[in-house]
Structure formats: C-alpha cells, structure tokens
Design a protein around this motif. Structure first.
Motif, PDB file in Angstrom:
ATOM      1  N   LEU A   2       0.801  -1.226   0.000  1.00  0.00           N
ATOM      2  CA  LEU A   2       0.000   0.000   0.000  1.00  0.00           C
ATOM      3  C   LEU A   2       0.836   1.279   0.000  1.00  0.00           C
ATOM      4  CD1 LEU A   2      -2.930  -0.821   2.435  1.00  0.00           C
ATOM      5  CD2 LEU A   2      -3.063  -0.430  -0.011  1.00  0.00           C
ATOM      6  N   TYR A   3       1.843   1.336   0.838  1.00  0.00           N
ATOM      7  CA  TYR A   3       2.591   2.583   0.983  1.00  0.00           C
ATOM      8  C   TYR A   3       3.252   3.034  -0.322  1.00  0.00           C
ATOM      9  CZ  TYR A   3       1.825   3.193   5.964  1.00  0.00           C
ATOM     10  OH  TYR A   3       1.247   3.435   7.187  1.00  0.00           O
ATOM     11  N   ILE A   6       0.496   4.422  -2.520  1.00  0.00           N
ATOM     12  CA  ILE A   6      -0.024   5.714  -2.062  1.00  0.00           C
ATOM     13  C   ILE A   6       0.924   6.840  -2.466  1.00  0.00           C
ATOM     14  CG2 ILE A   6      -0.532   7.080   0.009  1.00  0.00           C
ATOM     15  CD1 ILE A   6      -1.664   4.448   1.223  1.00  0.00           C
ATOM     16  N   PHE A   9       0.009   8.405  -5.709  1.00  0.00           N
ATOM     17  CA  PHE A   9      -1.229   9.173  -5.827  1.00  0.00           C
ATOM     18  C   PHE A   9      -0.886  10.629  -6.136  1.00  0.00           C
ATOM     19  CE2 PHE A   9      -4.306   6.695  -2.797  1.00  0.00           C
ATOM     20  CZ  PHE A   9      -4.105   5.544  -3.526  1.00  0.00           C
ATOM     21  N   LYS A  14      -3.091  12.077  -2.269  1.00  0.00           N
ATOM     22  CA  LYS A  14      -2.078  11.477  -1.403  1.00  0.00           C
ATOM     23  C   LYS A  14      -2.277  11.924   0.045  1.00  0.00           C
ATOM     24  CE  LYS A  14       2.054  11.630  -3.013  1.00  0.00           C
ATOM     25  NZ  LYS A  14       3.403  12.044  -3.415  1.00  0.00           N
ATOM     26  N   GLY A  18      -5.060   8.939   0.656  1.00  0.00           N
ATOM     27  CA  GLY A  18      -3.848   8.177   0.956  1.00  0.00           C
ATOM     28  C   GLY A  18      -3.539   8.145   2.441  1.00  0.00           C
ATOM     29  N   GLU A  19      -3.625   9.288   3.093  1.00  0.00           N
ATOM     30  CA  GLU A  19      -3.379   9.345   4.539  1.00  0.00           C
ATOM     31  C   GLU A  19      -4.432   8.563   5.311  1.00  0.00           C
ATOM     32  OE1 GLU A  19      -0.824  10.488   6.467  1.00  0.00           O
ATOM     33  OE2 GLU A  19       0.160  10.673   4.520  1.00  0.00           O
ATOM     34  N   LYS A  22      -3.543   4.939   5.090  1.00  0.00           N
ATOM     35  CA  LYS A  22      -2.410   4.653   5.984  1.00  0.00           C
ATOM     36  C   LYS A  22      -2.865   4.551   7.435  1.00  0.00           C
ATOM     37  CE  LYS A  22       1.329   6.908   3.424  1.00  0.00           C
ATOM     38  NZ  LYS A  22       2.314   7.995   3.502  1.00  0.00           N
ATOM     39  N   ALA A  62     -10.208   4.139  -4.318  1.00  0.00           N
ATOM     40  CA  ALA A  62      -8.994   4.514  -5.047  1.00  0.00           C
ATOM     41  C   ALA A  62      -9.025   3.968  -6.471  1.00  0.00           C
ATOM     42  CB  ALA A  62      -7.757   4.025  -4.310  1.00  0.00           C
TER      43      ALA A  62
END
Length: 95
Positions: A2-3, A6, A9, A14, A18-19, A22, A62
């Motif tokens: 995932l990271y 992201i 993005f 992002k 994205g955050e 996370k 996403a």
C-alpha cells in the motif's frame, strides 16, 4: 504494497485518501497486535474486522477514482480477502 502505491497518488489524493488508508491500516495492525496478546480478544477481533472492511472500501474508492489500476486493485483485493478469511475464522472460533 500500500505505501508505495499511495506515494504514486496525485498530491490532492495522497494527503487525503492516501493518509486515511495509511491511518486505517496502522489501526488494523494495532488491533492485530492486541489480538496476539489476547487483550480484549472479542472487542479487538470485531474492531480489526471493521478496519479491514474500511481498507477494502477505501481501496475500492482509489480504484474507482483511477488512482490505482484494476489489476493492482485485484491483487490487493485478493490479499484483503485472504486476511479477511483468516480473521473471520478467528472471529467464529472466539465469539
């Protein structure tokens, strides 16, 4: 997985979607650690399941927003499904 995705993005996504992904993922892992330590097992199993469902929905979003390709969505979706089956088995066994 995932990271790095992201990081790809666009900036506008992002630091929002994205955050959020996370944070939810980290929260999921926190519940898994608590489950492994048998700390409030029932409650943490349910909370981990809720976080996993949030991850599933955010990843779908996403993909719908074309931040990740359908192929990448399939890959991560299969991984989430596998984790979900393991978690579901633990829930059935312990609740």
């Amino acid at each position: 997985w995932l990271y790095p995705e992201i990081k790809k993005f666009p900036k506008s996504d992002k630091f929002t979607l994205g955050e959020d992904i996370k944070k939810i993922t980290i929260k999921f892992f926190e519940y898994i650690v608590q489950i492994l330590k048998n700390y409030n097992l029932k409650e943490n199993l349910i909370n981990a399941d809720i976080q996993l469902e949030k991850i599933r929905l955010y990843i779908r979003l996403a993909m719908d927003l074309k931040l990740i390709s359908f192929k990448k969505y399939e890959i991560v979706s299969n991984k989430i499904d596998f984790i979900g089956k393991m978690l579901g088995g633990l829930i059935k066994k312990n609740i």
